[in-house]
Enzyme design. Structure first.
Site, PDB file in Angstrom:
ATOM      1  N   MET A   1       0.180   1.083   5.170  1.00 46.10           N
ATOM      2  CA  MET A   1      -0.628   1.561   6.306  1.00 46.10           C
ATOM      3  C   MET A   1      -1.601   0.389   6.775  1.00 46.10           C
ATOM      4  SD  MET A   1      -0.558   3.831   8.810  1.00 46.10           S
ATOM      5  CE  MET A   1       0.347   5.422   7.775  1.00 46.10           C
TER       6      MET A   1
ATOM      7  N   SER B   1       0.968  -1.262  -0.009  1.00 43.97           N
ATOM      8  CA  SER B   1       0.030   0.179   0.154  1.00 43.97           C
ATOM      9  C   SER B   1       0.815   1.165   0.223  1.00 43.97           C
ATOM     10  CB  SER B   1      -1.064  -0.105   1.381  1.00 43.97           C
ATOM     11  OG  SER B   1      -1.918   1.105   1.282  1.00 43.97           O
ATOM     12  N   THR B   2       0.660   2.358   1.111  1.00 39.09           N
ATOM     13  CA  THR B   2       1.580   3.116   1.161  1.00 39.09           C
ATOM     14  C   THR B   2       3.138   2.935   1.059  1.00 39.09           C
ATOM     15  OG1 THR B   2      -0.031   4.172   2.574  1.00 39.09           O
ATOM     16  CG2 THR B   2       1.934   5.498   2.461  1.00 39.09           C
TER      17      THR B   2
ATOM     18  N   HIS C   1      -2.747  -0.987  -3.132  1.00 43.36           N
ATOM     19  CA  HIS C   1      -3.825  -0.186  -2.955  1.00 43.36           C
ATOM     20  C   HIS C   1      -3.789   1.321  -3.822  1.00 43.36           C
ATOM     21  CE1 HIS C   1      -4.115  -2.115   1.207  1.00 43.36           C
ATOM     22  NE2 HIS C   1      -4.708  -2.877   0.462  1.00 43.36           N
TER      23      HIS C   1
ATOM     24  N   ASP D   1      -4.142  -5.027   6.110  1.00 39.56           N
ATOM     25  CA  ASP D   1      -4.513  -5.744   4.771  1.00 39.56           C
ATOM     26  C   ASP D   1      -3.411  -6.895   4.652  1.00 39.56           C
ATOM     27  OD1 ASP D   1      -6.134  -6.656   3.028  1.00 39.56           O
ATOM     28  OD2 ASP D   1      -5.454  -5.047   1.541  1.00 39.56           O
TER      29      ASP D   1
END
Length: 361
Positions: free
Chosen positions: A301, A180-181, A207, A304
């Site tokens: 973050m 993600s991030t 994401h 998940d």
């Protein structure tokens, strides 16, 4: 636009807007003078655009930068370049370059800025600044697993032994990656190091909103020896190809004769706020035992992937790899994965490709 964004933070308990800038050149001067903790910056600006400004900022006065982008094809391409150049995150404007309805993204922007404020600027250096010449084995070096703890050689070997994975390097394999991030840059570090003849397909959940995953796939494809594409409905899985889940679709697979094809799903709601979701992909793939799985969870973050990892481990033969805190932009998803007790290897991002290949024929 600057006034609207500033107003978002007027009543925030811990964030204060200390300055605004008209363009990229003005931003560099203000950052050097005011020394902010976080900067929000538009991709499209007069005199010096966001990408040009970001490169100077990360070189001369590094600070976590959140990019605001339009959803146009050119905007997505520039945003991906910005992520590779050190931007910590981005958010899309709801209706084009001049979005007078910015309040639609107010809560998301505040959350992203709050997250960005926790990121150490050393994690945001351009990928080119990383020491890519290292050949140290991931089991020989120290791997960070939390802010206050490290595991060294013996502990890593204990982690590997306790899962007792019955690994046959010659059986069929599939590689699963969730991030993600900070993920676009982490993926660039991993995917570009994989050899063209890697004997497994690679499924990726990053994401990202719709429109950006295609630009990410195109960028990685240009930089990599393997083929990288945005996954499409019905794609037949092939070794040496990486499939990135498109924004706003969960990624599944289905058996087609002796092969497997991509199944994209928009009917299932977002999981934990994410569609695509790493948990959803992991849980779906756990139902297929025709191949062993290598599951990789990198910077991001939240948590998940942790529940999905449990499903994978419960149903099949799986090697789990998590990115170390030392190289994660945000040590959230890998930390949650490690907390399950199911991770087999912890590694810096620039070692992950080597570890993947270690488990392939």
């Amino acid at each position: 636009m600057r006034k609207m964004i500033s107003d978002f933070f007027v009543d925030h308990p811990s964030i204060k807007v200390i300055g605004t800038a008209r363009n990229g050149k003005d931003a560099i001067k203000k950052i050097q003078m005011l020394k902010p903790d976080v900067v929000t910056m538009d991709v499209e600006m007069p005199e010096m655009n966001g990408l040009e400004s970001l490169k100077v900022i990360m070189k001369e006065c590094p600070v976590p930068v959140v990019m605001l982008s339009s959803t146009t094809k050119s905007g997505a391409k520039i945003t991906l370049e910005a992520m590779a150049s050190g931007a910590v995150d981005f958010i899309t404007k709801p209706s084009g370059p001049i979005s007078l309805d910015l309040q639609k993204i107010q809560s998301d922007l505040i959350r992203i800025v709050e997250n960005a404020a926790t990121v150490h600027v050393s994690k945001l250096r351009h990928a080119a600044h990383m020491d890519v010449g290292r050949t140290t084995s991931p089991i020989e070096k120290v791997s960070t697993i939390s802010n206050n703890a490290h595991i060294v050689e013996n502990n890593l070997r204990e982690v590997n032994v306790k899962h007792s994975v019955k690994w046959d390097s010659h059986s069929k394999k599939i590689v699963l990656i969730g991030t993600s991030t900070g993920g676009p840059r982490a993926l660039q570090e991993v995917i570009t190091r994989l050899p063209q003849n890697i004997p497994a397909p690679i499924l990726i959940v990053q994401h990202m909103p719709a429109g950006f995953t295609k630009s990410l796939a195109n960028r990685l494809d240009q930089l990599s020896k393997i083929t990288v594409k945005e996954a499409e409905q019905g794609d037949i899985l092939q070794a040496g190809v990486a499939y990135i889940a498109p924004g706003d679709f969960h990624l599944h697979i289905r058996k087609i004769g002796m092969s497997y094809g991509i199944e994209l799903d928009k009917s299932e709601p977002p999981r934990g706020g994410h569609r695509p979701s790493v948990d959803v992909m992991f849980e779906d793939i756990s139902n297929y035992n025709d191949f062993d799985k290598i599951a990789v969870i990198m910077t991001g973050m939240g948590s998940d992937g942790a529940k999905g990892l449990q499903a994978l481990k419960n149903k099949g033969n799986v090697i789990a790899i998590s990115e170390s805190a030392e190289t994660c932009v945000v040590y959230g998803m890998p930390k949650s994965a490690y907390a399950t007790g199911l991770v087999d290897e912890v590694a810096d991002v620039d070692d992950i490709s080597n570890i993947i290949m270690k488990y392939l024929p």
